[in-house]
Motif scaffolding. Structure first.
Motif, PDB file in Angstrom:
ATOM      1  N   GLY A  61       0.809  -1.216   0.000  1.00  7.44           N
ATOM      2  CA  GLY A  61       0.000   0.000   0.000  1.00  7.44           C
ATOM      3  C   GLY A  61       0.835   1.256   0.000  1.00  7.44           C
ATOM      4  N   ILE A  62       1.915   1.264   0.781  1.00 10.02           N
ATOM      5  CA  ILE A  62       2.769   2.450   0.841  1.00 10.02           C
ATOM      6  C   ILE A  62       3.443   2.709  -0.501  1.00 10.02           C
ATOM      7  CG2 ILE A  62       4.923   3.319   1.841  1.00 10.02           C
ATOM      8  CD1 ILE A  62       4.018   2.100   4.498  1.00 10.02           C
ATOM      9  N   LEU A  65       0.871   4.202  -2.828  1.00  5.51           N
ATOM     10  CA  LEU A  65       0.580   5.594  -2.488  1.00  5.51           C
ATOM     11  C   LEU A  65       1.735   6.515  -2.861  1.00  5.51           C
ATOM     12  CD1 LEU A  65      -1.130   5.048   0.981  1.00  5.51           C
ATOM     13  CD2 LEU A  65      -2.240   5.820  -1.111  1.00  5.51           C
ATOM     14  N   LYS A  68       1.743   7.308  -6.464  1.00  7.94           N
ATOM     15  CA  LYS A  68       0.690   8.276  -6.804  1.00  7.94           C
ATOM     16  C   LYS A  68       0.949   9.658  -6.214  1.00  7.94           C
ATOM     17  CE  LYS A  68      -3.044   4.915  -7.437  1.00  7.94           C
ATOM     18  NZ  LYS A  68      -4.412   4.512  -7.023  1.00  7.94           N
ATOM     19  N   ARG A  70       1.002  10.605  -2.984  1.00  7.67           N
ATOM     20  CA  ARG A  70       0.143  10.971  -1.849  1.00  7.67           C
ATOM     21  C   ARG A  70       0.969  11.491  -0.677  1.00  7.67           C
ATOM     22  NH1 ARG A  70      -5.083   9.119  -2.518  1.00  7.67           N
ATOM     23  NH2 ARG A  70      -5.460   9.073  -4.774  1.00  7.67           N
ATOM     24  N   ALA A  74      -1.824  10.299   4.141  1.00  8.42           N
ATOM     25  CA  ALA A  74      -2.380   9.134   3.447  1.00  8.42           C
ATOM     26  C   ALA A  74      -1.553   7.889   3.736  1.00  8.42           C
ATOM     27  CB  ALA A  74      -2.425   9.401   1.942  1.00  8.42           C
ATOM     28  N   LEU A  75      -0.230   8.038   3.768  1.00  8.06           N
ATOM     29  CA  LEU A  75       0.634   6.902   4.075  1.00  8.06           C
ATOM     30  C   LEU A  75       0.364   6.377   5.486  1.00  8.06           C
ATOM     31  CD1 LEU A  75       4.020   8.213   2.616  1.00  8.06           C
ATOM     32  CD2 LEU A  75       2.486   6.545   1.585  1.00  8.06           C
ATOM     33  N   TRP A  78      -2.994   4.502   5.717  1.00  8.93           N
ATOM     34  CA  TRP A  78      -2.904   3.115   5.242  1.00  8.93           C
ATOM     35  C   TRP A  78      -2.130   2.245   6.227  1.00  8.93           C
ATOM     36  CZ3 TRP A  78      -5.023  -0.363   2.432  1.00  8.93           C
ATOM     37  CH2 TRP A  78      -4.337  -1.545   2.160  1.00  8.93           C
TER      38      TRP A  78
END
Length: 259
Positions: A61-62, A65, A68, A70, A74-75, A78
């Motif tokens: 996930g990191i 992100l 993208k 982010r 956001a990091l 998640w």
């Protein structure tokens, strides 16, 4: 968060990151409780699978992100969400392995807890002290010198700290073995466990320490590019701490298992 001397651009995000860290902390305490339960059941394969799943989930996930573009909020969101998901899965797994251990919401029963309070408090104190030794360094550096100086410390300790996690994972199997030996008063087997455990844990730690001392600076350079001399010194010092820590892990686990 104001004590960390953050820049005005970063300060507004700090409170949100701190709150998300609280969520992550709560979830990780639940994971720690389930981990202890699985160690007691000697289901180390299931435990390692859950830990690996958490690492892969967080890392995947990191990375997504970051690609993208982010923000740190956001990091962290998640990072916290992944821990919550894993602790829910972990509770379900434990309930499947032993229905008597399924989560039930009820008031604590002092009669059931009283016999275990002293050992539980002592165990928790040990965990707190261990976490304090390894994780408060960056916080203290930031409070005293400012957030800029946290970076070389954190970078330098990262590789040894990660390896310490692996050596502690290897030592976990000694705790239930020592607990069993304490009940049966089998001191001969305890001695064999101590010798075998110490040899294997040191055998894991020494090659890692040698790698960090010799090519560690090159690894840091590949990781982040330009590396400060301070980060390299921290890496070398923490590598020595890793080796010393490995020498005592078996003894500590056995004393812990003996209560």
């Amino acid at each position: 968060s104001f004590g960390l001397h953050l820049t005005p651009a970063v300060q507004p995000m700090a409170a949100t990151v701190f709150a998300l860290t609280g969520v992550s902390f709560f979830a990780e305490q639940q994971i720690a409780f389930v981990s202890a339960t699985l160690r007691g059941l000697r289901r180390f394969g299931v435990l390692n699978s859950l830990v690996a799943l958490l690492v892969l989930l967080r890392a995947g996930g990191i990375i997504a992100l970051l690609l993208k573009g982010r923000s740190i909020v956001a990091l962290m969101a998640w990072y916290s969400l992944a821990a919550v998901l894993i602790f829910v899965v972990a509770w379900i797994v434990v309930g499947r392995l032993d229905p008597s251990l399924r989560v039930r919401f009820a008031l604590p029963r002092w009669k059931s807890l009283r016999a275990h309070v002293s050992f539980a408090l002592a165990s928790q104190m040990i965990r707190i002290l261990i976490q304090t030794i390894w994780e408060t360094g960056p916080l203290l550096v930031g409070l005293v010198l400012g957030s800029v100086w946290m970076v070389p410390f954190y970078i330098g300790e990262k590789l040894p700290y990660t390896t310490v996690g692996a050596t502690w994972r290897a030592a976990e199997v000694l705790f239930p073995a020592a607990s069993r030996d304490e009940r049966t008063q089998n001191t001969l087997r305890t001695r064999e466990t101590l010798e075998l455990g110490t040899r294997w844990i040191v055998a894991l730690a020494v090659p890692a320490g040698i790698v960090f001392w010799t090519i560690g600076p090159g690894i840091l350079h590949l990781w982040i590019g330009e590396v400060s001399r301070d980060a390299v010194r921290v890496l070398w010092l923490m590598s020595g701490v890793l080796l010393v820590d490995a020498l005592g892990l078996s003894s500590m686990s056995i004393l812990w298992g003996y209560g």
